[in-house]
Design a protein around this motif. Structure first.
Motif: not given
Length: 112
Positions: A2, A4, A22, A24, A26, A37, A40, A54, A57, A59, A62
């Motif tokens: 994932k 971010a 953001f 996110l 995958e 995608t 959020t 993050l 979540l 991530a 980044i």
């Protein structure tokens, strides 16, 4: 994995702290495919909040245009790899370049 990305007006934000949302993403690094995608809204921008949020979540990476050194350290402390200096583009294009090892990065666009 994932990934971010801080987003402003549908594209990668050049300044991490000024993003509107953001993305996110995958992605499967082996097949180099984007699976999903999700966009959020971040919590209020305060030091130390976004890296933990993050991380929670899921991530692992980044990608940003610019990010201060302290924020980079906080992301690393939360087991999130940081890539800075990416150019503004759609999240999908940035991630595709990353997956294909063609992501070009320049200077960190944030100096604090």
């Amino acid at each position: 994995m994932k990934i971010a990305l801080p987003i402003v007006n549908g594209k990668l934000s050049l300044h991490f702290g000024h993003c509107q949302s953001f993305a996110l993403v995958e992605a499967d690094k082996n097949s180099r495919e984007i699976k999903e995608t999700e966009y959020t809204q971040p919590p209020p921008h305060e030091p130390g909040v976004l890296p933990k949020w993050l991380h929670d979540l899921g991530a692992e990476l980044i990608i940003a245009g610019g990010m201060g050194q302290r924020a980079q350290k906080l992301f690393n402390d939360n087991n999130i790899e940081v890539i800075v200096g990416a150019e503004s583009d759609t999240p999908e294009n940035v991630v595709k370049e990353y997956l294909n090892n063609t992501l070009t990065t320049g200077s960190n666009l944030c100096d604090h």
